[in-house]
Design a protein around this motif. Structure first.
Motif, mmCIF file in Angstrom:
data_model
loop_
_atom_site.group_PDB
_atom_site.id
_atom_site.type_symbol
_atom_site.label_atom_id
_atom_site.label_comp_id
_atom_site.label_asym_id
_atom_site.label_seq_id
_atom_site.Cartn_x
_atom_site.Cartn_y
_atom_site.Cartn_z
ATOM 1 N N THR A 163 0.843 -1.201 0.000
ATOM 2 C CA THR A 163 0.000 0.000 0.000
ATOM 3 C C THR A 163 0.872 1.242 0.000
ATOM 4 O O THR A 163 1.787 1.368 0.831
ATOM 5 C CB THR A 163 -0.917 0.017 1.230
ATOM 6 O OG1 THR A 163 -1.791 -1.125 1.187
ATOM 7 C CG2 THR A 163 -1.769 1.280 1.250
ATOM 8 N N VAL A 164 0.607 2.151 -0.923
ATOM 9 C CA VAL A 164 1.274 3.450 -0.956
ATOM 10 C C VAL A 164 0.196 4.534 -1.019
ATOM 11 O O VAL A 164 -0.999 4.229 -0.978
ATOM 12 C CB VAL A 164 2.235 3.558 -2.165
ATOM 13 C CG1 VAL A 164 3.395 2.591 -2.012
ATOM 14 C CG2 VAL A 164 1.505 3.311 -3.478
ATOM 15 N N TYR A 165 0.610 5.802 -1.145
ATOM 16 C CA TYR A 165 -0.354 6.900 -1.065
ATOM 17 C C TYR A 165 -0.264 7.804 -2.291
ATOM 18 O O TYR A 165 0.779 7.922 -2.937
ATOM 19 C CB TYR A 165 -0.114 7.716 0.204
ATOM 20 C CG TYR A 165 -0.568 7.008 1.457
ATOM 21 C CD1 TYR A 165 -1.767 7.345 2.071
ATOM 22 C CD2 TYR A 165 0.196 5.981 2.003
ATOM 23 C CE1 TYR A 165 -2.201 6.688 3.209
ATOM 24 C CE2 TYR A 165 -0.227 5.313 3.146
ATOM 25 C CZ TYR A 165 -1.422 5.676 3.739
ATOM 26 O OH TYR A 165 -1.853 5.007 4.858
ATOM 27 N N GLN A 166 -1.402 8.445 -2.573
ATOM 28 C CA GLN A 166 -1.481 9.414 -3.664
ATOM 29 C C GLN A 166 -2.442 10.524 -3.252
ATOM 30 O O GLN A 166 -3.269 10.348 -2.348
ATOM 31 C CB GLN A 166 -1.995 8.748 -4.938
ATOM 32 C CG GLN A 166 -3.420 8.235 -4.831
ATOM 33 C CD GLN A 166 -3.889 7.518 -6.087
ATOM 34 O OE1 GLN A 166 -3.173 7.468 -7.074
ATOM 35 N NE2 GLN A 166 -5.095 6.970 -6.043
ATOM 36 N N ALA A 171 -6.840 17.499 -4.434
ATOM 37 C CA ALA A 171 -5.594 17.876 -3.756
ATOM 38 C C ALA A 171 -5.853 18.356 -2.332
ATOM 39 O O ALA A 171 -5.291 19.352 -1.866
ATOM 40 C CB ALA A 171 -4.853 18.942 -4.554
ATOM 41 N N GLU A 172 -6.736 17.630 -1.633
ATOM 42 C CA GLU A 172 -7.066 17.976 -0.257
ATOM 43 C C GLU A 172 -6.402 17.043 0.748
ATOM 44 O O GLU A 172 -6.117 17.445 1.875
ATOM 45 C CB GLU A 172 -8.583 17.935 -0.051
ATOM 46 C CG GLU A 172 -9.322 18.981 -0.882
ATOM 47 C CD GLU A 172 -10.826 18.878 -0.711
ATOM 48 O OE1 GLU A 172 -11.271 17.895 -0.068
ATOM 49 O OE2 GLU A 172 -11.538 19.762 -1.210
ATOM 50 N N TYR A 173 -6.202 15.805 0.376
ATOM 51 C CA TYR A 173 -5.600 14.845 1.283
ATOM 52 C C TYR A 173 -4.939 13.736 0.469
ATOM 53 O O TYR A 173 -5.101 13.660 -0.758
ATOM 54 C CB TYR A 173 -6.638 14.261 2.239
ATOM 55 C CG TYR A 173 -7.860 13.693 1.556
ATOM 56 C CD1 TYR A 173 -7.849 12.417 0.991
ATOM 57 C CD2 TYR A 173 -9.043 14.432 1.481
ATOM 58 C CE1 TYR A 173 -8.961 11.891 0.357
ATOM 59 C CE2 TYR A 173 -10.172 13.911 0.843
ATOM 60 C CZ TYR A 173 -10.119 12.649 0.293
ATOM 61 O OH TYR A 173 -11.228 12.134 -0.343
ATOM 62 N N VAL A 174 -4.194 12.868 1.150
ATOM 63 C CA VAL A 174 -3.623 11.703 0.484
ATOM 64 C C VAL A 174 -4.433 10.473 0.869
ATOM 65 O O VAL A 174 -4.971 10.381 1.971
ATOM 66 C CB VAL A 174 -2.141 11.487 0.860
ATOM 67 C CG1 VAL A 174 -1.290 12.622 0.332
ATOM 68 C CG2 VAL A 174 -1.953 11.310 2.355
ATOM 69 N N MET A 233 0.691 17.653 -0.796
ATOM 70 C CA MET A 233 0.513 16.369 -1.459
ATOM 71 C C MET A 233 1.856 15.670 -1.653
ATOM 72 O O MET A 233 1.989 14.465 -1.459
ATOM 73 C CB MET A 233 -0.166 16.553 -2.817
ATOM 74 C CG MET A 233 -1.618 17.014 -2.761
ATOM 75 S SD MET A 233 -2.708 15.891 -1.866
ATOM 76 C CE MET A 233 -2.772 16.714 -0.255
ATOM 77 N N PHE A 234 2.849 16.447 -2.033
ATOM 78 C CA PHE A 234 4.188 15.897 -2.261
ATOM 79 C C PHE A 234 4.741 15.271 -0.982
ATOM 80 O O PHE A 234 5.195 14.126 -0.977
ATOM 81 C CB PHE A 234 5.104 17.013 -2.760
ATOM 82 C CG PHE A 234 6.533 16.596 -2.989
ATOM 83 C CD1 PHE A 234 6.890 15.890 -4.123
ATOM 84 C CD2 PHE A 234 7.512 16.909 -2.063
ATOM 85 C CE1 PHE A 234 8.208 15.503 -4.336
ATOM 86 C CE2 PHE A 234 8.829 16.539 -2.262
ATOM 87 C CZ PHE A 234 9.175 15.825 -3.396
ATOM 88 N N ILE A 235 4.684 16.022 0.095
ATOM 89 C CA ILE A 235 5.220 15.533 1.366
ATOM 90 C C ILE A 235 4.408 14.344 1.874
ATOM 91 O O ILE A 235 4.965 13.307 2.242
ATOM 92 C CB ILE A 235 5.215 16.661 2.413
ATOM 93 C CG1 ILE A 235 6.196 17.756 2.002
ATOM 94 C CG2 ILE A 235 5.571 16.108 3.801
ATOM 95 C CD1 ILE A 235 6.133 18.994 2.875
ATOM 96 N N GLY A 236 3.094 14.488 1.891
ATOM 97 C CA GLY A 236 2.247 13.429 2.420
ATOM 98 C C GLY A 236 2.379 12.126 1.658
ATOM 99 O O GLY A 236 2.424 11.036 2.251
#
Length: 284
Positions: A163-166, A171-174, A233-236
């Motif tokens: 599982t990874v994140y996007q 563009a409110e959350y990951v 988004m980038f950091i999260g």
């Protein structure tokens, strides 16, 4: 008689000039030391290495680099075959660079062999390293090097599905999603290549502090991170993707082309990201 006087006088002049040409200590001639720029390759206890460039002179010295690459090294086996070249899988800026070394100043360049040699078979080799500057590129150093391999950091991966994140569409959350990876390959790079929708490249990475800190060294594509939403988004995306899959990691730190701190849209990354925080809004 005149010839005899001139002969003695000539011998005296020759001896006088000879005595001026060298210094003496206790009657023993002392040769002047030929100081220059020296290089040194050293192996550390942790299996990594360092390459040191030192200006041994009393004057400033210029080093000119044809690209962003400052160091090159190779691993040679007992049959004189090149089994690893540092630059083989890397890209460097093509801009001409110049560094000025002050008198007695030295530059120490770390060689992260524990990361770079991950795919090299265990064995005894010769490590050869040199500066890529025009002035020192022929000044190569070599040492015997025993590559004992390294223990890969255990991740939470029990299968090929992780599982990874996007970022979400607004563009409110990951949010999490599943991907297929090769558990026997470089998991850190596979995750980065999957989650990175911006044109940001991972130059290299390393684990520090007994594998509790992950340092991601990224390229100039970081300039593509624009706006506070894009920054979040980038950091999260990065932070939560790695925290979820590497349970031993407690801190994640960013570098840009080996330098820190890293400046993003509205944030200067001068401290590591820690596991105890969520770095974008939760969908819940």
């Amino acid at each position: 008689m005149k010839k005899l006087i001139w002969g003695v006088f000539s011998i005296f002049i020759i001896l006088l000039l000879a005595s001026c040409g060298s210094s003496t200590t206790g009657g023993v001639p002392q040769l002047q030391e030929d100081k220059t720029i020296t290089t040194k390759l050293e192996i550390k206890e942790d299996g990594n290495a360092s390459f040191t460039i030192k200006n041994e002179t009393e004057k400033e010295k210029n080093l000119t680099y044809p690209s962003g690459q400052e160091i090159e090294y190779q691993l040679i086996d007992n049959e004189n075959n090149i089994v690893y070249t540092y630059s083989a899988d890397k890209m460097f800026t093509l801009a001409l660079q110049e560094k000025v070394l002050k008198p007695n100043e030295e530059i120490v360049i770390p060689l992260d062999l524990q990361t770079e040699l991950a795919n090299v078979p265990v064995g005894s080799y010769t490590l050869i390293a040199w500066s890529t500057s025009n002035e020192l590129k022929e000044q190569k150093e070599q040492v015997a090097y025993t590559w004992a391999g390294n223990e890969e950091l255990e991740s939470g991966i029990s299968s090929e599905t992780i599982t990874v994140y996007q970022g979400d569409a607004n563009a409110e959350y990951v949010e999490p999603y599943e991907i297929i990876i090769d558990p026997s390959g470089d998991v850190v790079r596979q995750i980065f290549e999957e989650i990175m929708v911006l044109d940001v490249g991972l130059i290299d990475y390393r684990f520090e502090n007994n594998n509790t800190k992950l340092v991601l060294n990224m390229d100039s594509g970081l300039n593509n991170v624009q706006g506070s939403a894009g920054e979040n988004m980038f950091i999260g995306t990065i932070v939560h993707s790695y925290f979820d899959n590497f349970p031993e990691v407690e801190e994640i730190y960013f570098e840009k082309e080996g330098e820190s701190p890293v400046t993003l849209a509205h944030l200067v990354v001068s401290e590591p990201f820690t596991r105890d925080r969520f770095y974008s809004n939760s969908p819940n």
